[in-house]
Structures are given as structure tokens and as C-alpha cells.
Design a protein around this motif. Structure first.
Motif, PDB file in Angstrom:
ATOM      1  N   ALA A 290      -1.198 -10.723   2.125  1.00 54.20           N
ATOM      2  CA  ALA A 290      -1.680  -9.567   1.363  1.00 54.20           C
ATOM      3  C   ALA A 290      -1.691  -9.875  -0.131  1.00 54.20           C
ATOM      4  CB  ALA A 290      -0.773  -8.360   1.643  1.00 54.20           C
ATOM      5  N   ARG A 291      -1.868 -11.137  -0.468  1.00 55.30           N
ATOM      6  CA  ARG A 291      -1.721 -11.620  -1.851  1.00 55.30           C
ATOM      7  C   ARG A 291      -2.305 -10.679  -2.912  1.00 55.30           C
ATOM      8  NH1 ARG A 291      -0.515 -16.559  -3.967  1.00 55.30           N
ATOM      9  NH2 ARG A 291      -0.221 -17.395  -1.866  1.00 55.30           N
ATOM     10  N   GLU A 292      -3.502 -10.168  -2.672  1.00 58.73           N
ATOM     11  CA  GLU A 292      -4.162  -9.301  -3.665  1.00 58.73           C
ATOM     12  C   GLU A 292      -3.878  -7.815  -3.413  1.00 58.73           C
ATOM     13  OE1 GLU A 292      -5.775 -10.636  -6.259  1.00 58.73           O
ATOM     14  OE2 GLU A 292      -5.217 -12.583  -5.430  1.00 58.73           O
ATOM     15  N   ALA A 293      -3.027  -7.512  -2.458  1.00 64.37           N
ATOM     16  CA  ALA A 293      -2.798  -6.099  -2.098  1.00 64.37           C
ATOM     17  C   ALA A 293      -1.311  -5.844  -1.877  1.00 64.37           C
ATOM     18  CB  ALA A 293      -3.605  -5.741  -0.852  1.00 64.37           C
ATOM     19  N   ILE A 294      -0.500  -6.179  -2.910  1.00 62.18           N
ATOM     20  CA  ILE A 294       0.941  -5.929  -2.871  1.00 62.18           C
ATOM     21  C   ILE A 294       1.239  -4.883  -3.937  1.00 62.18           C
ATOM     22  CG2 ILE A 294       3.237  -6.968  -2.972  1.00 62.18           C
ATOM     23  CD1 ILE A 294       1.862  -9.703  -2.531  1.00 62.18           C
ATOM     24  N   TYR A 295       1.786  -3.760  -3.527  1.00 67.03           N
ATOM     25  CA  TYR A 295       1.911  -2.614  -4.426  1.00 67.03           C
ATOM     26  C   TYR A 295       3.350  -2.094  -4.496  1.00 67.03           C
ATOM     27  CZ  TYR A 295      -3.118  -2.546  -3.428  1.00 67.03           C
ATOM     28  OH  TYR A 295      -4.432  -2.900  -3.263  1.00 67.03           O
ATOM     29  N   THR A 296       3.663  -1.484  -5.640  1.00 65.66           N
ATOM     30  CA  THR A 296       4.942  -0.791  -5.787  1.00 65.66           C
ATOM     31  C   THR A 296       4.749   0.394  -6.723  1.00 65.66           C
ATOM     32  OG1 THR A 296       7.303  -1.084  -6.194  1.00 65.66           O
ATOM     33  CG2 THR A 296       5.831  -2.200  -7.722  1.00 65.66           C
ATOM     34  N   ARG A 297       5.853   1.097  -7.019  1.00 61.37           N
ATOM     35  CA  ARG A 297       5.801   2.297  -7.858  1.00 61.37           C
ATOM     36  C   ARG A 297       6.324   2.008  -9.259  1.00 61.37           C
ATOM     37  NH1 ARG A 297       9.029   6.965  -4.871  1.00 61.37           N
ATOM     38  NH2 ARG A 297      10.641   5.374  -4.855  1.00 61.37           N
ATOM     39  N   GLU A 298       5.788   2.703 -10.230  1.00 60.00           N
ATOM     40  CA  GLU A 298       6.225   2.520 -11.617  1.00 60.00           C
ATOM     41  C   GLU A 298       7.707   2.849 -11.785  1.00 60.00           C
ATOM     42  OE1 GLU A 298       4.217   3.371 -15.989  1.00 60.00           O
ATOM     43  OE2 GLU A 298       3.360   4.313 -14.202  1.00 60.00           O
ATOM     44  N   ARG A 299       8.175   3.879 -11.086  1.00 57.09           N
ATOM     45  CA  ARG A 299       9.590   4.272 -11.242  1.00 57.09           C
ATOM     46  C   ARG A 299      10.529   3.185 -10.705  1.00 57.09           C
ATOM     47  NH1 ARG A 299      11.120   9.065  -7.010  1.00 57.09           N
ATOM     48  NH2 ARG A 299       9.345  10.122  -7.879  1.00 57.09           N
ATOM     49  N   ASP A 300      10.091   2.485  -9.639  1.00 58.98           N
ATOM     50  CA  ASP A 300      10.902   1.380  -9.120  1.00 58.98           C
ATOM     51  C   ASP A 300      10.865   0.188 -10.066  1.00 58.98           C
ATOM     52  OD1 ASP A 300      11.642   2.805  -6.847  1.00 58.98           O
ATOM     53  OD2 ASP A 300       9.929   2.117  -5.688  1.00 58.98           O
TER      54      ASP A 300
END
Length: 251
Positions: free
Chosen positions: A142-152
Motif C-alpha cells: 500500500a506504499r502510496e496509500a498509508i494514512y494516519t491522523r493529525e492528532r496521532d
């Protein structure tokens, strides 16, 4: 839960669409982690890892592509967020679980609320080892599709991880003046806000304690089982064109 490798459990569960699937739960006491994997009715493979050492949880979805609509064979998504205390039982407790009735279809005792997560930051795979050693194996496809949240991200930066690992994604800013949801976007090549939902249908979320009484009548607590939970997650994130979010359509 059937006869399987040490620390591994196989559980038959009923999905929301009524289909039966087999979940494989694996505990690694040495790495202090739990892995849960199952296949959805549409063929999507969902893998979840709880990394207790780094307090990180990772969700990966391998979604079968719609070849007739120009997609590749499958699409990989990875979502990373902080693991909160007491979301799951410890890995050493999970490693000790055994199945008494392998043919039973399990239903979670508690159906927990839906977590809606806005994943507005992209994660660079080559530097993600700082968050968890599991990310490289889990998210390489998922190299181009790894996501997280700003708060984390703010929490991890305070812990000293490199800021260069993260890239804030466009939202309703100058880059995308009006970012529509992919569901209401007709143009396949327009940027939009994609939503992806999944549910962990059965997992051990709490240890149960019973009481024995000693000779003085004093109650002595001891572990006597687990409580199972089910939990849904909805991830919302930016995609540069709707072609990457074909499941999020009006029906």
C-alpha cells in the motif's frame, strides 16, 4: 478456534452480510503483538495488528480491483493509529486461549460503537519503522496509500519520531477549493474524499475475573475467561482521483 500453531486461534464468525468466515488470531508474546486476519464476503482480505510495544494499531485492506473499470488486480490500503490502553487483551493472555468447540459460530458479546477516523496525513513507508516494526511488512503493498491522523502525528512527534515521515494531505484548502465526497463525485479523475469501512467482527477485548474464597472467606480474584467484542471503523481520507475509491458510490 481449532487445533493450530501455538499462539494461533481459528474462529468461525458471522459477518454483517450473514456470511460465515474464519478469523485467524495470532499472538506473539515476544514481539508483544496480536494479528487478526479474515476474508470478507466480497473477497477483501482484512489484516489487523495491535503492536503493544509501540502502542500502535495497523489496519490493512487488500481489495479486489474492478478490472473492467481499469483498476489493477487488487488495491491495498493501510491505516495507522494509536492503540489505546485496554482495547484488546494482552498478547500473553491471547497466546493461552484455546478453542473448545471448533465448529461453533461465534457472536461477540459486546457490539462496540463505530469509530470514525479522519485520516488526513500520508505516511512514508521507508521511515515508518520508527512507529512500528510491523508497518513495513503490513503496508509495503500500500506504499502510496498509508494514512494516519493529525492528532496521532502530534503525539508521535512529541515522542521524537521524524516529522519528514508525514505529509499533510489536501483538504478544503487552496489546492482543492471544494473537496466533495467520492460518493457524490461523478468524474473518475477528480480528487475527492473517500470513505472505507470495516468491522472486526469478533476479538477478545477484556479478561474476565472470577473469585475463589480462601479458608478465611476472603475472595481471591483469578482469570477465568475472556469477553469478546465487535467493533466497526470508518476511515475518511483524500484521494487524487475517484478511480481509487470505486466502492464509495451512491447505490
Amino acid at each position: 478456534m481449532q487445533a493450530c500453531a501455538p499462539g494461533e486461534l481459528k474462529v468461525r464468525v458471522r459477518l454483517a452480510d450473514g456470511q460465515i468466515t474464519e478469523e485467524v488470531l495470532e499472538a506473539d508474546s515476544e514481539k508483544d503483538s496480536i494479528t487478526l486476519e479474515f476474508k470478507q464476503g466480497d473477497g477483501t482480505l482484512i489484516t489487523f495488528v495491535a503492536d503493544f510495544k509501540q502502542h500502535v494499531k495497523i489496519f490493512r485492506a487488500l481489495i479486489l480491483g474492478e478490472l473492467e473499470r481499469g483498476q489493477s488486480q487488487y488495491q491495498a490500503l493501510c491505516f495507522i493509529s494509536r492503540l489505546n490502553h485496554n482495547e484488546f487483551i494482552p498478547s500473553e493472555s491471547m497466546a493461552r486461549l484455546r478453542q473448545k468447540n471448533p465448529h461453533a459460530i461465534r457472536t461477540a458479546e459486546e457490539r462496540r460503537g463505530l469509530d470514525q477516523l479522519t485520516m488526513n496525513v500520508a505516511v512514508n513507508l521507508s521511515r515508518a519503522w520508527q512507529l512500528s516494526s510491523h508497518i513495513h511488512n503490513m503496508c509495503s503493498e500500500a506504499r502510496e496509500a498509508i494514512y494516519t491522523r493529525e492528532r496521532d502525528v502530534k503525539h508521535w512527534l512529541e515522542r521524537g519520531v521524524e516529522g519528514s515521515m508525514f505529509e499533510i494531505l489536501p483538504q478544503s484548502v487552496d489546492v482543492v477549493p471544494v473537496l466533495l465526497s467520492c460518493r457524490s463525485t461523478r468524474d473518475l479523475w477528480q480528487a475527492c474524499s473517500c470513505s472505507y469501512s470495516l468491522r472486526l467482527e469478533w476479538y477478545p477485548c477484556l479478561l474476565k475475573y472470577c473469585r475463589n474464597h480462601d479458608t478465611t472467606g476472603k475472595g481471591i480474584p483469578y482469570k477465568c475467561g475472556i469477553k469478546s467484542c465487535s467493533k466497526g471503523y470508518q476511515f475518511t481520507y483524500y484521494v487524487p482521483h475517484k478511480q481509487l475509491c470505486l466502492w464509495d458510490e451512491e447505490t
